[in-house]
Design a protein around this motif. Structure first.
Motif, short mmCIF file in Angstrom:
data_model
loop_
_atom_site.label_atom_id
_atom_site.label_comp_id
_atom_site.label_asym_id
_atom_site.label_seq_id
_atom_site.Cartn_x
_atom_site.Cartn_y
_atom_site.Cartn_z
N ALA A 79 0.83 -1.20 0.00
CA ALA A 79 0.00 0.00 0.00
C ALA A 79 0.87 1.25 0.00
O ALA A 79 1.69 1.45 0.89
N ARG A 80 0.62 2.09 -1.00
CA ARG A 80 1.30 3.38 -1.08
C ARG A 80 0.32 4.49 -0.72
O ARG A 80 -0.84 4.24 -0.41
N ALA A 81 0.79 5.74 -0.77
CA ALA A 81 -0.03 6.89 -0.38
C ALA A 81 -0.53 6.73 1.06
O ALA A 81 -1.68 6.99 1.38
N VAL A 82 0.38 6.27 1.93
CA VAL A 82 0.06 6.14 3.36
C VAL A 82 0.89 7.15 4.15
O VAL A 82 1.96 7.57 3.73
N LYS A 83 0.40 7.50 5.31
CA LYS A 83 1.03 8.54 6.12
C LYS A 83 2.41 8.10 6.61
O LYS A 83 2.62 6.95 6.97
N CYS A 129 -4.48 14.97 1.41
CA CYS A 129 -4.16 14.42 0.08
C CYS A 129 -2.65 14.34 -0.09
O CYS A 129 -1.95 15.34 0.07
N TRP A 130 -2.16 13.17 -0.44
CA TRP A 130 -0.71 12.97 -0.58
C TRP A 130 -0.12 13.85 -1.67
O TRP A 130 1.07 14.20 -1.61
N GLY A 183 -6.47 10.53 6.63
CA GLY A 183 -5.34 11.00 5.82
C GLY A 183 -4.94 10.05 4.71
O GLY A 183 -4.00 10.35 3.96
N GLU A 184 -5.64 8.91 4.58
CA GLU A 184 -5.28 7.93 3.55
C GLU A 184 -6.48 7.60 2.66
O GLU A 184 -6.69 6.47 2.27
#
Length: 734
Positions: A278-282, A292-293, A553-554
């Motif tokens: 999983a990407r775009a994680v805090k 938003c990342w 946030g994800e």
């Protein structure tokens, strides 16, 4: 693992195209593959029964059995690692967020190869805590606890002057009464061979034929410097490694929509990710100011790895099939047999964009199949197996065969929700003769793939010819894949959509005639990326009927940067497309519709021509009634066109049915101000679009399950035929 199973490289082909089949067989004898056309997939003896057409005269093949392995678990890999110059002093470091720190051994960063007994890595396990993985170094471990879901900086350094190998862990936030900070060291006469092995691995240890000891949790910005850093220097490494002799500085916030990760160091040691973590994680520095990342990529410089991630099984192709030029559209399958063992692997024949053959098109919800792929429901009990055995149905389910990963309705082993789904693996619930429900269901308990054959078999029975288009076709080609069809029909549950799919459907309904014959449709937004075929992403956020919820946030997809969750939260409600949208869910049971007074008026009474009853659909193979399981209602406030006519509404649903969360406020209050029980209904509606098209919607998952009853002669069948015939006539005039 199943003794015979497999998957395809794609779910649909057009005549002249090739589809590849990848098979694993535990047997010693050769396997046989034969083509069949699937006509009916529900094993319930009260219905027509399993029906298929043998087409082995078109394709038949024998091939050797071989077992093709599955290697779950995600990790990062940097190959050709020995290409850099070894240094006497070094520090390998990472910031980690362990989600299962008390489990078995888990690799973090390094080069240790268990097969060659070479290299050095950092790892953790329940007994040793943080420790050195190496074939040439004695035990070096901290035996300190690591708190679950807390950030730590960990490191491994070698000082050639003092000949000291040191490991350490530093919590980024201290906790009262917890001793989880410390270092340990050992004296070595020679530096450890960290630069010798072929690969540097992140979140696993190397071994032939595949890495093992996968890390569960997040890893942020690992790197290597050519210096033995002090604890003080490690403590201050939250940002750029300015002034240090950098060997590698891996950043995970670059190329977020890919399976690559970039090295900002001088050696360009770029790496690849395996099995879609999983990407775009805090990251550890996320402060909540941006959700938003894309707006704060440095706060999303982490990847969440899991020991059960699967993207592409990577099996070799055993045989291919080229669809003949004159092959009719439909649902086909390869029956793979070896002795008494078999598997049936479905695929679709589509006409190809611009090659429309018929006036009717059926949209097959393959994205829904993929997102539900291998859904473990914890329902494979004695009652389930008894029914399956009595009916001759499949007894292998994701509950008892979890080898190929689970669905986006399940959790990873560390408790986080599964956000990615792939079709490049066996999906054992994407099969004919498969039961989704047993004890808690009325009727067959068939859902998704098997239930969608209710509609196709009805079309065949009534003499209609049709083309098939899949979700992926619509996503790739937009409205051009469905434009020109006089009528477009959906099946029972088109729940998952990309933006490109919705754009195509909205454009089509402006002038085309659409029949939405399902429930809970066009609900969740999903994302994909053309460079990662077969992989789809789902972020379940703060509302909706959902199996899990993404972390705050994800909520933004990594694959395309879009906001996830419901299409309703993205400003595109199902009501604005088909007049109705998801309103209630209950057990797999169905009730009936009661006609409205409006349905008897001259402009719409044709829908019920030949029907004298006020109540329709009080029967069905799916749940026992045409209005059940998941229900959609009309609501002008949510986008239902003002000219939409409610023809019938369901009633008398059981206590298991409840209003969707997005329509609830506190206590018994609802968004509409109405009593919640009044919103638990399926509305059958029709309306004319602004461009002269028309839409007819039934708002129920179990609607098509009523079509085969009484040899396809019943009031639901009559309604469906009345509408289809009228739409064919009207679209011809237009």
């Amino acid at each position: 693992m199943l003794s015979i199973t497999g998957y395809t490289d794609r779910l649909s082909v057009s005549p002249g195209e090739i589809i590849e089949f990848k098979i694993s067989s535990n047997h010693s004898k050769p396997c046989h593959a034969g083509l069949v056309k699937i006509l009916y997939a529900d094993p319930n003896p009260e219905g027509p029964g399993i029906q298929e057409e043998d087409l082995s005269n078109i394709f038949s093949s024998t091939f050797p059995s071989r077992r093709q392995p599955v290697h779950p678990g995600s990790y990062g890999r940097v190959d050709d690692f020995p290409g850099i110059s070894a240094t006497p002093d070094f520090t390998v470091y990472a910031t980690i967020f362990p989600t299962m720190p008390g489990g078995d051994i888990q690799g973090i960063v390094g080069t240790y190869d268990a097969t060659e007994q070479k290299g050095v890595s950092l790892g953790i396990d329940a007994e040793k805590g943080l420790f050195v993985c190496s074939g040439e170094i004695g035990e070096l471990c901290l035996r300190l606890p690591m708190r679950k879901r807390r950030w730590y900086r960990v490191w491994l350094s070698y000082d050639s002057t003092g000949k000291r190998l040191t490991i350490g862990q530093l919590p980024l936030e201290r906790a009262a009464g917890v001793d989880d900070e410390g270092t340990a060291e050992i004296h070595l006469s020679e530096p450890p061979d960290i630069f010798g092995p072929d690969s540097f691995l992140i979140a696993a240890l190397n071994r032939r034929p595949a890495p093992f000891a996968h890390f569960n949790g997040k890893i942020e910005r690992p790197g290597i410097v050519a210096a033995a850093l002090s604890e003080k220097e490690i403590r201050n490494m939250g940002g750029p490694v300015n002034g240090l002799p950098v060997i590698a500085d891996w950043r995970f916030c670059d190329e977020m929509n890919s399976m690559r990760f970039m090295d900002h160091g001088p050696n360009a040691l770029h790496g690849k990710l395996v099995n879609a973590p999983a990407r775009a994680v805090k990251g550890s520095n996320w402060n909540g100011r941006e959700m938003c990342w894309r707006h704060a990529p440095d706060q999303y410089d982490a990847i969440h790895f899991h020991d059960d991630d699967i993207y592409d099984c990577g099996w070799d192709t055993d045989f291919s099939f080229e669809a003949p030029e004159n092959m009719p559209g439909g649902i086909y399958a390869m029956r793979i047999e070896c002795g008494r063992e078999e598997d049936v692997i479905p695929f679709y024949i589509t006409p190809g964009t611009g090659n429309r053959r018929n006036d009717i098109c059926v949209l097959i919800p393959t994205l829904t199949y993929i997102l539900y792929g291998n859904h473990a429901r914890a329902k494979t009990d004695e009652e389930y197996l008894s029914r399956a055995n009595d009916w001759g149905a499949r007894t292998s389910t994701p509950d008892n065969t979890p080898d190929f990963g689970l669905s986006t309705y399940n959790f990873h082993s560390d408790g986080s929700g599964i956000a990615y789904a792939s079709r490049l693996r066996p999906m054992i619930n994407f099969r004919p003769n498969y039961l989704t429900f047993a004890g808690e269901s009325v009727g067959s308990g068939v859902h998704h793939f098997g239930a969608d054959l209710y509609l196709l078999s009805w079309l065949e029975e009534k003499g209609y010819t049709f083309d098939i288009i899949t979700d992926e076709d619509l996503h790739a080609n937009g409205v051009s894949s469905i434009d020109g069809y006089r009528v477009l029909l959906t099946t029972s549950h088109p729940e998952y959509c990309t933006k490109e799919m919705l754009d195509g459907l909205y454009e089509y309904t402006c002038h085309g005639h659409m029949m939405y014959l399902g429930g809970n449709g066009f609900y969740w937004r999903v994302a994909n990326n053309e460079n990662l075929p077969g992989l789809f992403e789902l972020r379940r956020n703060e509302t909706g009927i959902r199996a899990w919820q993404a972390e705050p946030g994800e909520y933004y997809h990594s694959l395309d940067g879009s906001y996830g969750g419901l299409w309703r939260q993205n400003g595109r409600t199902p009501q604005s497309l088909v007049g109705v949208g998801f309103t209630a869910q209950g057990g797999f049971s169905g009730s009936y519709y009661r006609r409205t007074e409006r349905s008897y008026e001259d402009d719409v009474c044709w829908v019920f021509e030949g029907i004298e009853e006020e109540i329709v659909g009080d029967f069905g193979l799916a749940g026992g009634g045409a209005a059940g399981y998941e229900l959609d209602r009309a609501d002008i406030a949510l986008g239902t066109p003002e000219n939409c006519i409610i023809l019938a509404s369901s009633e008398n649903h059981g206590d298991s049915f409840e209003l969707v969360y997005e329509d609830r406020l506190w206590g018994d209050k609802t968004i509409t101000g109405e009593n919640a029980s009044l919103l638990v209904r399926a509305d059958m509606v029709c309306f004319e679009s602004i461009g002269g098209g028309m839409v007819f919607s039934t708002g129920s998952i179990t609607y098509t399950g009523s079509l085969p009853c009484n040899n396809y002669n019943n009031n639901i069948s009559t309604i469906t035929r009345n509408v289809l015939n009228r739409f064919l006539r009207d679209s011809e005039r237009s």
